[in-house]
Scaffold this motif. Structure first.
Motif, PDB file in Angstrom:
ATOM      1  N   PRO A 298       0.674  -1.527   0.101  1.00  0.00           N
ATOM      2  CA  PRO A 298       0.157  -0.398  -0.111  1.00  0.00           C
ATOM      3  C   PRO A 298       0.633   1.557   0.145  1.00  0.00           C
ATOM      4  O   PRO A 298       1.823   0.871   0.336  1.00  0.00           O
ATOM      5  CB  PRO A 298      -1.139  -0.057   1.116  1.00  0.00           C
ATOM      6  N   ASP A 299       0.104   2.445  -0.173  1.00  0.00           N
ATOM      7  CA  ASP A 299       0.775   3.585   0.303  1.00  0.00           C
ATOM      8  C   ASP A 299       0.995   3.975   1.587  1.00  0.00           C
ATOM      9  O   ASP A 299       2.061   4.307   1.812  1.00  0.00           O
ATOM     10  CB  ASP A 299       0.221   4.737  -0.263  1.00  0.00           C
ATOM     11  N   MET A 300       0.150   3.675   2.657  1.00  0.00           N
ATOM     12  CA  MET A 300       0.019   3.788   3.708  1.00  0.00           C
ATOM     13  C   MET A 300      -0.063   2.758   4.915  1.00  0.00           C
ATOM     14  O   MET A 300      -0.754   1.696   4.123  1.00  0.00           O
ATOM     15  CB  MET A 300      -0.038   5.017   4.297  1.00  0.00           C
ATOM     16  N   THR A 301       0.586   2.961   6.323  1.00  0.00           N
ATOM     17  CA  THR A 301      -0.124   1.618   6.421  1.00  0.00           C
ATOM     18  C   THR A 301      -0.457   2.153   8.187  1.00  0.00           C
ATOM     19  O   THR A 301       0.339   2.565   8.752  1.00  0.00           O
ATOM     20  CB  THR A 301       1.130   0.111   6.768  1.00  0.00           C
ATOM     21  N   THR A 302      -1.087   1.708   8.901  1.00  0.00           N
ATOM     22  CA  THR A 302      -1.459   1.866   9.745  1.00  0.00           C
ATOM     23  C   THR A 302      -1.256   0.637  11.119  1.00  0.00           C
ATOM     24  O   THR A 302      -1.290  -0.212  10.567  1.00  0.00           O
ATOM     25  CB  THR A 302      -2.837   2.159  10.524  1.00  0.00           C
ATOM     26  N   LEU A 303      -0.950   1.026  12.552  1.00  0.00           N
ATOM     27  CA  LEU A 303      -0.423   0.167  12.883  1.00  0.00           C
ATOM     28  C   LEU A 303      -0.858   0.131  14.333  1.00  0.00           C
ATOM     29  O   LEU A 303      -1.363   1.290  14.742  1.00  0.00           O
ATOM     30  CB  LEU A 303       0.844   0.062  13.254  1.00  0.00           C
ATOM     31  N   GLY A 304      -0.675  -1.242  15.206  1.00  0.00           N
ATOM     32  CA  GLY A 304      -0.947  -0.834  16.926  1.00  0.00           C
ATOM     33  C   GLY A 304      -1.109  -1.981  17.556  1.00  0.00           C
ATOM     34  O   GLY A 304      -0.488  -2.728  17.411  1.00  0.00           O
ATOM     35  N   LYS A 305      -1.895  -2.014  18.165  1.00  0.00           N
ATOM     36  CA  LYS A 305      -1.968  -3.169  19.197  1.00  0.00           C
ATOM     37  C   LYS A 305      -0.565  -3.756  20.035  1.00  0.00           C
ATOM     38  O   LYS A 305      -0.368  -3.497  21.367  1.00  0.00           O
ATOM     39  CB  LYS A 305      -2.905  -4.136  18.734  1.00  0.00           C
ATOM     40  N   TYR A 306       0.024  -4.923  19.814  1.00  0.00           N
ATOM     41  CA  TYR A 306       0.958  -5.680  20.403  1.00  0.00           C
ATOM     42  C   TYR A 306       1.839  -4.569  19.821  1.00  0.00           C
ATOM     43  O   TYR A 306       3.579  -5.042  21.177  1.00  0.00           O
ATOM     44  CB  TYR A 306       0.919  -6.820  20.067  1.00  0.00           C
ATOM     45  N   ILE A 307       2.429  -4.347  19.345  1.00  0.00           N
ATOM     46  CA  ILE A 307       4.401  -3.883  18.698  1.00  0.00           C
ATOM     47  C   ILE A 307       4.458  -2.870  20.109  1.00  0.00           C
ATOM     48  O   ILE A 307       6.219  -3.738  20.273  1.00  0.00           O
ATOM     49  CB  ILE A 307       4.050  -2.674  17.146  1.00  0.00           C
ATOM     50  N   ALA A 308       4.325  -2.752  20.818  1.00  0.00           N
ATOM     51  CA  ALA A 308       4.570  -2.249  22.155  1.00  0.00           C
ATOM     52  C   ALA A 308       4.935  -2.558  23.441  1.00  0.00           C
ATOM     53  O   ALA A 308       4.630  -2.140  23.767  1.00  0.00           O
ATOM     54  CB  ALA A 308       4.495  -0.864  22.432  1.00  0.00           C
TER      55      ALA A 308
ATOM     56  N   PHE B  22      -0.311   1.873  22.381  1.00  0.00           N
ATOM     57  CA  PHE B  22       0.743   2.129  21.112  1.00  0.00           C
ATOM     58  C   PHE B  22      -0.503   2.240  19.800  1.00  0.00           C
ATOM     59  O   PHE B  22      -1.124   1.224  19.501  1.00  0.00           O
ATOM     60  CB  PHE B  22       1.986   1.014  20.420  1.00  0.00           C
ATOM     61  N   GLY B  23       0.379   2.660  18.960  1.00  0.00           N
ATOM     62  CA  GLY B  23      -0.055   3.123  17.856  1.00  0.00           C
ATOM     63  C   GLY B  23       1.018   4.264  16.072  1.00  0.00           C
ATOM     64  O   GLY B  23       1.643   4.023  16.952  1.00  0.00           O
ATOM     65  N   ALA B  24       0.656   3.730  15.416  1.00  0.00           N
ATOM     66  CA  ALA B  24       1.427   3.880  14.535  1.00  0.00           C
ATOM     67  C   ALA B  24       1.120   4.747  13.423  1.00  0.00           C
ATOM     68  O   ALA B  24      -0.220   3.393  12.451  1.00  0.00           O
ATOM     69  CB  ALA B  24       2.814   3.805  14.366  1.00  0.00           C
ATOM     70  N   PHE B  25       1.671   5.115  12.149  1.00  0.00           N
ATOM     71  CA  PHE B  25       0.804   5.925  10.815  1.00  0.00           C
ATOM     72  C   PHE B  25       2.707   6.136   9.470  1.00  0.00           C
ATOM     73  O   PHE B  25       3.367   6.478  10.466  1.00  0.00           O
ATOM     74  CB  PHE B  25      -0.405   6.469  11.091  1.00  0.00           C
ATOM     75  N   GLY B  26       2.539   4.981   9.177  1.00  0.00           N
ATOM     76  CA  GLY B  26       3.368   6.292   8.140  1.00  0.00           C
ATOM     77  C   GLY B  26       3.375   5.655   6.290  1.00  0.00           C
ATOM     78  O   GLY B  26       2.246   5.072   6.132  1.00  0.00           O
ATOM     79  N   GLY B  27       4.583   5.302   5.554  1.00  0.00           N
ATOM     80  CA  GLY B  27       4.114   4.914   4.289  1.00  0.00           C
ATOM     81  C   GLY B  27       5.299   6.083   3.423  1.00  0.00           C
ATOM     82  O   GLY B  27       6.075   5.843   4.169  1.00  0.00           O
ATOM     83  N   ARG B  28       4.205   6.373   2.288  1.00  0.00           N
ATOM     84  CA  ARG B  28       5.388   6.760   1.650  1.00  0.00           C
ATOM     85  C   ARG B  28       6.487   7.570   1.604  1.00  0.00           C
ATOM     86  O   ARG B  28       5.817   8.918   2.448  1.00  0.00           O
ATOM     87  CB  ARG B  28       4.917   7.016   0.246  1.00  0.00           C
ATOM     88  N   ALA B  29       7.889   8.413   1.584  1.00  0.00           N
ATOM     89  CA  ALA B  29       8.717   9.289   1.774  1.00  0.00           C
ATOM     90  C   ALA B  29       8.350  10.432   1.636  1.00  0.00           C
ATOM     91  O   ALA B  29       7.462  12.054   2.354  1.00  0.00           O
ATOM     92  CB  ALA B  29      10.007   9.219   2.021  1.00  0.00           C
ATOM     93  N   ASP B  30       7.241  10.589   0.225  1.00  0.00           N
ATOM     94  CA  ASP B  30       7.259  11.843   0.067  1.00  0.00           C
ATOM     95  C   ASP B  30       5.689  12.892   0.882  1.00  0.00           C
ATOM     96  O   ASP B  30       4.963  13.317   1.318  1.00  0.00           O
ATOM     97  CB  ASP B  30       6.601  12.112  -1.509  1.00  0.00           C
ATOM     98  N   ILE B  31       4.464  11.291   1.183  1.00  0.00           N
ATOM     99  CA  ILE B  31       3.401  11.289   1.717  1.00  0.00           C
ATOM    100  C   ILE B  31       4.282  12.407   2.824  1.00  0.00           C
ATOM    101  O   ILE B  31       3.053  12.848   3.874  1.00  0.00           O
ATOM    102  CB  ILE B  31       2.538  10.114   2.043  1.00  0.00           C
ATOM    103  N   MET B  32       4.660  11.389   4.016  1.00  0.00           N
ATOM    104  CA  MET B  32       4.620  11.337   5.175  1.00  0.00           C
ATOM    105  C   MET B  32       5.553  12.829   5.217  1.00  0.00           C
ATOM    106  O   MET B  32       5.889  13.720   6.368  1.00  0.00           O
ATOM    107  CB  MET B  32       6.214  10.398   5.598  1.00  0.00           C
ATOM    108  N   ALA B  33       6.495  13.236   4.370  1.00  0.00           N
ATOM    109  CA  ALA B  33       7.185  14.983   4.428  1.00  0.00           C
ATOM    110  C   ALA B  33       6.371  15.655   4.653  1.00  0.00           C
ATOM    111  O   ALA B  33       6.969  16.811   4.890  1.00  0.00           O
ATOM    112  CB  ALA B  33       7.621  14.758   3.179  1.00  0.00           C
ATOM    113  N   GLN B  34       4.915  15.772   4.860  1.00  0.00           N
ATOM    114  CA  GLN B  34       4.108  17.132   5.194  1.00  0.00           C
ATOM    115  C   GLN B  34       4.209  17.111   6.232  1.00  0.00           C
ATOM    116  O   GLN B  34       3.709  18.256   6.973  1.00  0.00           O
ATOM    117  CB  GLN B  34       2.708  16.048   4.683  1.00  0.00           C
ATOM    118  N   PHE B  35       4.583  15.968   7.178  1.00  0.00           N
ATOM    119  CA  PHE B  35       4.804  16.214   8.765  1.00  0.00           C
ATOM    120  C   PHE B  35       6.069  17.016   8.712  1.00  0.00           C
ATOM    121  O   PHE B  35       7.094  16.194   8.683  1.00  0.00           O
ATOM    122  CB  PHE B  35       4.436  14.804   9.479  1.00  0.00           C
ATOM    123  N   GLY B  36       6.264  17.703   9.548  1.00  0.00           N
ATOM    124  CA  GLY B  36       7.466  18.574  10.134  1.00  0.00           C
ATOM    125  C   GLY B  36       7.848  19.999   8.673  1.00  0.00           C
ATOM    126  O   GLY B  36       8.129  21.091   9.068  1.00  0.00           O
TER     127      GLY B  36
END
Length: 443
Positions: A269-279, A284-298
């Protein structure tokens, strides 16, 4: 259980059997009942988490160890609920406990960045094919909200395609029929899960306005219904065609391989969301993906949250994902679950009963219809009663699972525990066979 008691249980009609099970349940848990009455005085509905509330009152747990739980009335259980997939490591993993004790000795709530944040982010980015950059949240719900925000800002569009039966958090719920008043009033357009034609029609009808397509590679709350690979491939093609951002909600399914279902299926996919067991069991929760999409943060997008990078979650996550739940462990856990589900399905098949389990790997949900459903459905009243009966019968056998019949295996669950569960399901099939065989039970 005696043969006479078996006959008595089978002779009851289904509503009568459910009522008898409720009565027996309540009689054994007076302390949980009393706590519930007290909670009603100060907690709306008597609890603060709807999924763990059920009638006549929920069992109150007080202690856990490995894959065991003890309740307020001193009953012991094999924990197969697994905190709805968040409890992957069980209740007493020594490496997680050790890092948490170390963190607590050094202080909490620093209001700053720290090395644990970078370490966990590096692990996540290395493991999930779609994630070039990641940001952390407090829950999978928040991760999904931020991913949708990022997709809408990136595309300059508004609409979001979701799927009936999907669940992306407490404010992003899409029942198989009807709607949820808790869902945020975002401009959602709905399509049918595992239905290529429906997805194509909806995506093309809204192509110019479509910002995101969000989907679970297996619907968890919706009944552990796996997406067909061709369905997910169709969504990938539709995202490419329309310019929408494809988001895989892998809050639950990320456990199914070292890199989640996207790695297992080879669909990115272009982005993925995570949560539950990872911590490691921490919030815990997380979102991430392509560098160009995530570059909007900051840049143009802000993302706040007091506990996003709290040192407990960041430190425990580094150990959980970096040392314990390796890709090899993830694969072995997946295969153990697959073998268990096959054994469980054999029980209903051998007896000719409408009893089967849907799911993938270490997640599965009991179903009272055959063939096994592959898409969301509205259960019949009988199915709901059978599900409640199954839940109470499992509690009677000392097995704790989700009220909706979902199982999420934790790593401490051993072979003897799996054998115990298989035996309990076989006993249920025997003891309730007449109720299961009633005409019209399968749909």
């Amino acid at each position: 259980m005696s043969a006479a008691r078996d006959l008595k249980r089978n002779s009851l009609d289904l509503p009568g059997a459910v009522e008898a099970a409720r009565t027996a349940y309540a009689a054994k848990r007076p302390r949980s009942a009393a706590l519930h009455e007290q909670a009603l005085e100060v907690l709306a509905g008597g609890n603060t988490r709807t999924v763990i509330a059920y009638g006549p009152f929920p069992t109150a747990m007080t202690r856990g160890e490995d894959c065991r739980l003890w309740d307020l009335d001193d009953h012991a259980y094999l924990d197969l609920c697994g905190e709805y997939t968040a409890g992957l490591f069980g209740h007493s993993e020594p490496r997680i406990h050790a890092v948490l004790h170390d963190v607590l000795r050094r202080g909490i709530n620093f209001a700053s960045v720290g090395p644990g944040e970078e370490k966990l982010a590096r692990i996540v980015c290395a493991r999930f094919p779609s994630i070039d950059r990641v940001r952390f949240t407090n829950s999978g719900t928040e991760g999904n909200l931020m991913a949708l925000t990022a997709a809408r800002a990136f595309t300059g569009r508004d609409k979001i395609m979701a799927f009936r039966g999907g669940y992306h958090g407490g404010v992003l719920t899409f029942p198989a029929a009807g709607s949820s008043p808790s869902t945020l009033p975002l401009p959602f357009v709905l399509a049918d899960y595992n239905d290529n034609d429906s997805a194509i029609a909806v995506a093309r009808a809204h192509a110019k306005d479509l910002a995101a397509i969000i989907v679970e590679p297996m619907q968890g709350s919706g009944g552990c219904l796996p997406a067909r690979p061709d369905f997910l491939a169709t969504l990938r093609d539709l995202a490419n065609e329309t310019g929408a951002v494809l988001i895989f909600d892998e809050v639950m399914t990320s456990r199914h391989s070292g890199g989640g279902m996207q790695a297992r299926l080879g669909i990115t996919p272009d982005m993925t969301t995570l949560g539950k067991y990872i911590a490691g069991g921490m919030s815990f929760g997380a979102f991430g993906g392509r560098a160009d999409i995530m570059a909007q943060f900051g840049g143009k997008l802000s993302h706040a949250g007091t506990f996003n990078n709290n040192v407990l979650s960041m430190s425990a996550g580094g150990v959980a994902m970096g040392e314990i739940f390796t890709a090899e462990v993830a694969e072995a856990h997946f295969q153990r679950g697959e073998a268990l589900r096959a054994r469980l399905d054999d029980i209903g098949a051998a007896k000719g009963l409408p009893l089967c389990f849907t799911g993938l790997g270490s997640m599965m949900t009991v179903q009272f219809r055959t063939p096994a459903p592959d898409r969301p459905f509205v259960p019949t009243a009988r199915e709901e009663q059978l599900r409640e009966l199954f839940f109470f019968d499992m509690l009677e056998a000392g097995i704790y699972l989700a009220r909706r019949g979902m199982v999420a295996l934790s790593l401490p669950v051993g072979d003897a525990d799996l054998d115990r569960f298989v035996a309990a399901v076989a006993a249920f099939a025997d003891n309730r066979a007449e109720l299961l065989r009633v005409d019209g039970d399968a749909a």
